[in-house]
Design a protein around this motif. Structure first.
Motif, PDB file in Angstrom:
ATOM      1  N   ASN A  53      42.581  34.030  38.232  1.00 44.37           N
ATOM      2  CA  ASN A  53      42.752  34.233  36.417  1.00 44.37           C
ATOM      3  C   ASN A  53      40.868  34.832  36.614  1.00 44.37           C
ATOM      4  O   ASN A  53      39.704  34.649  35.304  1.00 44.37           O
ATOM      5  CB  ASN A  53      42.380  33.005  35.300  1.00 44.37           C
ATOM      6  CG  ASN A  53      43.119  32.601  36.100  1.00 44.37           C
ATOM      7  OD1 ASN A  53      44.532  33.206  36.109  1.00 44.37           O
ATOM      8  ND2 ASN A  53      43.638  31.310  35.462  1.00 44.37           N
ATOM      9  N   ILE A  54      40.249  36.196  37.213  1.00 46.03           N
ATOM     10  CA  ILE A  54      39.531  37.014  37.722  1.00 46.03           C
ATOM     11  C   ILE A  54      40.105  38.084  35.845  1.00 46.03           C
ATOM     12  O   ILE A  54      39.989  38.789  36.812  1.00 46.03           O
ATOM     13  CB  ILE A  54      38.565  37.368  38.208  1.00 46.03           C
ATOM     14  CG1 ILE A  54      38.660  36.578  39.588  1.00 46.03           C
ATOM     15  CG2 ILE A  54      37.249  38.324  38.276  1.00 46.03           C
ATOM     16  CD1 ILE A  54      38.627  36.875  40.822  1.00 46.03           C
ATOM     17  N   ASP A  55      38.965  37.813  35.132  1.00 46.44           N
ATOM     18  CA  ASP A  55      39.249  39.115  33.951  1.00 46.44           C
ATOM     19  C   ASP A  55      38.472  40.884  34.500  1.00 46.44           C
ATOM     20  O   ASP A  55      37.480  40.950  34.831  1.00 46.44           O
ATOM     21  CB  ASP A  55      38.177  38.821  32.772  1.00 46.44           C
ATOM     22  CG  ASP A  55      38.482  39.390  31.229  1.00 46.44           C
ATOM     23  OD1 ASP A  55      39.486  40.512  31.996  1.00 46.44           O
ATOM     24  OD2 ASP A  55      37.321  39.409  30.813  1.00 46.44           O
ATOM     25  N   LEU A  56      39.549  41.624  34.985  1.00 46.65           N
ATOM     26  CA  LEU A  56      39.488  42.748  35.056  1.00 46.65           C
ATOM     27  C   LEU A  56      39.317  43.729  34.347  1.00 46.65           C
ATOM     28  O   LEU A  56      38.909  44.872  34.259  1.00 46.65           O
ATOM     29  CB  LEU A  56      40.429  43.404  36.171  1.00 46.65           C
ATOM     30  CG  LEU A  56      40.926  41.664  37.474  1.00 46.65           C
ATOM     31  CD1 LEU A  56      42.041  43.198  37.844  1.00 46.65           C
ATOM     32  CD2 LEU A  56      39.562  42.170  38.043  1.00 46.65           C
ATOM     33  N   SER A  57      39.299  43.189  32.599  1.00 49.02           N
ATOM     34  CA  SER A  57      38.867  43.727  31.418  1.00 49.02           C
ATOM     35  C   SER A  57      38.285  45.146  31.174  1.00 49.02           C
ATOM     36  O   SER A  57      37.681  45.804  30.630  1.00 49.02           O
ATOM     37  CB  SER A  57      39.835  43.385  30.440  1.00 49.02           C
ATOM     38  OG  SER A  57      38.595  42.365  30.299  1.00 49.02           O
ATOM     39  N   LYS A  58      36.736  43.685  31.585  1.00 46.05           N
ATOM     40  CA  LYS A  58      36.007  45.485  31.398  1.00 46.05           C
ATOM     41  C   LYS A  58      35.468  45.502  33.219  1.00 46.05           C
ATOM     42  O   LYS A  58      33.753  45.991  33.045  1.00 46.05           O
ATOM     43  CB  LYS A  58      34.561  43.436  30.964  1.00 46.05           C
ATOM     44  CG  LYS A  58      34.951  42.988  30.205  1.00 46.05           C
ATOM     45  CD  LYS A  58      34.021  42.131  29.897  1.00 46.05           C
ATOM     46  CE  LYS A  58      34.245  41.200  28.091  1.00 46.05           C
ATOM     47  NZ  LYS A  58      32.905  40.532  27.729  1.00 46.05           N
ATOM     48  N   VAL A  59      35.986  45.482  33.659  1.00 41.72           N
ATOM     49  CA  VAL A  59      35.729  45.860  35.163  1.00 41.72           C
ATOM     50  C   VAL A  59      35.815  47.520  35.208  1.00 41.72           C
ATOM     51  O   VAL A  59      37.014  48.223  35.098  1.00 41.72           O
ATOM     52  CB  VAL A  59      36.293  45.212  36.232  1.00 41.72           C
ATOM     53  CG1 VAL A  59      35.748  46.589  37.292  1.00 41.72           C
ATOM     54  CG2 VAL A  59      36.067  44.564  36.835  1.00 41.72           C
ATOM     55  N   GLU A  60      34.879  48.474  35.400  1.00 46.67           N
ATOM     56  CA  GLU A  60      34.782  49.880  35.069  1.00 46.67           C
ATOM     57  C   GLU A  60      35.956  50.480  36.094  1.00 46.67           C
ATOM     58  O   GLU A  60      35.561  50.531  37.596  1.00 46.67           O
ATOM     59  CB  GLU A  60      33.475  50.503  35.353  1.00 46.67           C
ATOM     60  CG  GLU A  60      33.645  52.137  35.188  1.00 46.67           C
ATOM     61  CD  GLU A  60      32.071  52.699  35.603  1.00 46.67           C
ATOM     62  OE1 GLU A  60      32.153  53.532  35.158  1.00 46.67           O
ATOM     63  OE2 GLU A  60      31.415  51.894  35.538  1.00 46.67           O
TER      64      GLU A  60
ATOM     65  N   GLY B 157      34.014  29.529  42.262  1.00 49.00           N
ATOM     66  CA  GLY B 157      33.562  29.158  41.006  1.00 49.00           C
ATOM     67  C   GLY B 157      33.062  30.056  40.155  1.00 49.00           C
ATOM     68  O   GLY B 157      33.449  31.380  40.432  1.00 49.00           O
ATOM     69  N   ALA B 158      32.267  29.999  38.552  1.00 48.29           N
ATOM     70  CA  ALA B 158      31.993  30.975  37.684  1.00 48.29           C
ATOM     71  C   ALA B 158      30.805  32.448  38.307  1.00 48.29           C
ATOM     72  O   ALA B 158      30.963  33.403  38.130  1.00 48.29           O
ATOM     73  CB  ALA B 158      31.392  30.470  36.649  1.00 48.29           C
ATOM     74  N   THR B 159      30.108  31.361  39.533  1.00 48.57           N
ATOM     75  CA  THR B 159      29.123  32.704  39.744  1.00 48.57           C
ATOM     76  C   THR B 159      29.577  33.504  40.278  1.00 48.57           C
ATOM     77  O   THR B 159      29.345  34.742  40.952  1.00 48.57           O
ATOM     78  CB  THR B 159      27.803  31.929  41.057  1.00 48.57           C
ATOM     79  OG1 THR B 159      27.209  31.209  39.816  1.00 48.57           O
ATOM     80  CG2 THR B 159      27.168  32.930  41.341  1.00 48.57           C
TER      81      THR B 159
ATOM     82  N   SER C 105      31.177  38.705  49.681  1.00 49.88           N
ATOM     83  CA  SER C 105      30.776  38.128  50.220  1.00 49.88           C
ATOM     84  C   SER C 105      29.995  36.950  49.966  1.00 49.88           C
ATOM     85  O   SER C 105      30.083  35.670  50.745  1.00 49.88           O
ATOM     86  CB  SER C 105      30.063  38.518  51.605  1.00 49.88           C
ATOM     87  OG  SER C 105      30.409  39.527  52.327  1.00 49.88           O
ATOM     88  N   VAL C 106      29.128  37.421  49.122  1.00 41.28           N
ATOM     89  CA  VAL C 106      28.398  36.328  47.754  1.00 41.28           C
ATOM     90  C   VAL C 106      29.590  35.836  47.560  1.00 41.28           C
ATOM     91  O   VAL C 106      28.571  34.380  47.279  1.00 41.28           O
ATOM     92  CB  VAL C 106      27.044  37.419  47.132  1.00 41.28           C
ATOM     93  CG1 VAL C 106      26.737  35.967  46.115  1.00 41.28           C
ATOM     94  CG2 VAL C 106      26.775  37.785  47.775  1.00 41.28           C
ATOM     95  N   ALA C 107      30.491  36.353  47.035  1.00 40.76           N
ATOM     96  CA  ALA C 107      31.591  35.576  45.722  1.00 40.76           C
ATOM     97  C   ALA C 107      31.826  34.736  46.715  1.00 40.76           C
ATOM     98  O   ALA C 107      32.137  33.219  46.317  1.00 40.76           O
ATOM     99  CB  ALA C 107      32.449  36.301  45.503  1.00 40.76           C
TER     100      ALA C 107
END
Length: 225
Positions: A209-216, A123-125, A70-72
């Motif tokens: 293009n949200i990077d999921l590689s660092k998502v636990e 955006g980035a945030t 929701s914040v996103a």
């Protein structure tokens, strides 16, 4: 006369011993083992709190994920409302409280789903908050499988106990098991809704293009792709 008395006493003694020896109802056997086992097992009332706690944990993870989503998508009011419900789950949250949280979660699923389907740009945030939503979402959707199994088993037990409680006892027991019965009824529907949202969430992340590689947990999670 003495012989008669002695014989009589002997017969009484022997009869008493024989009766004790063949007193089957008092002897341990298969039927008694089953009864003891039944008494040792928890009733639906005894295990209700554990089921409700499991439900709260799972729902809490989903609500947290929905708050970040929701914040996103700049849905500040919805994010604040979700935050309030997350806090309520940590307290003395009964049936009415759970109903409110489930309703809000359903509304959030719908509104966020619309954003995902429309491929609303963030955006980035926004992408940072989106990524923060994935770990609790993964936890929630993974735990729902165990929750569904537990809710199904508990629901069958509770229904059986209510049927066996008699006309007078059934009403009282229904009231006592009300929160657990609500959980048992809602879990299958929630599991289905969350499963449907899974692919939406992954598809959006991939196209944005949200990077999921660092998502636990993301690398090992099946997003339904």
């Amino acid at each position: 006369m003495k012989k008669i008395i002695i014989i009589g006493l002997s017969l009484m003694f022997f009869g008493s011993m024989t009766a004790n020896a063949i007193k089957l109802p008092g002897m341990p056997g298969k039927s008694d083992d089953k009864a003891a086992s039944a008494e040792a097992s928890e009733s639906a009332a005894d295990s209700q709190d554990a089921l409700v706690s499991q439900f709260k944990t799972t729902l809490g993870s989903i609500l947290l994920a929905q708050k970040y989503l929701s914040v996103a998508f700049d849905q500040a009011d919805q994010a604040a409302a979700l935050d309030t419900e997350i806090a309520s789950l940590e307290g003395d949250c009964g049936t009415d409280c759970l109903k409110r949280a489930v309703k809000l979660s359903g509304n959030a699923t719908e509104s966020i789903g619309e954003k995902l389907d429309a491929k609303t740009e963030i955006g980035a945030t926004g992408k940072t908050n989106y990524a923060l939503a994935l770990p609790p979402y993964i936890r929630g959707t993974l735990s729902v499988k165990d929750l569904a199994s537990a809710a199904g088993s508990w629901g069958k037990q509770a229904t059986g106990e209510i049927k066996n409680a008699g006309m007078m006892g059934a009403t009282k027991l229904k009231k006592k098991l009300g929160t657990g019965m609500y959980v048992a009824q809602q879990t299958p529907k929630l599991a289905k809704n969350w499963a449907k949202a899974t692919k939406q969430i992954f598809t959006y992340a991939k196209s944005s293009n949200i990077d999921l590689s660092k998502v636990e947990g993301a690398s090992d999670f099946d997003f339904g792709d």
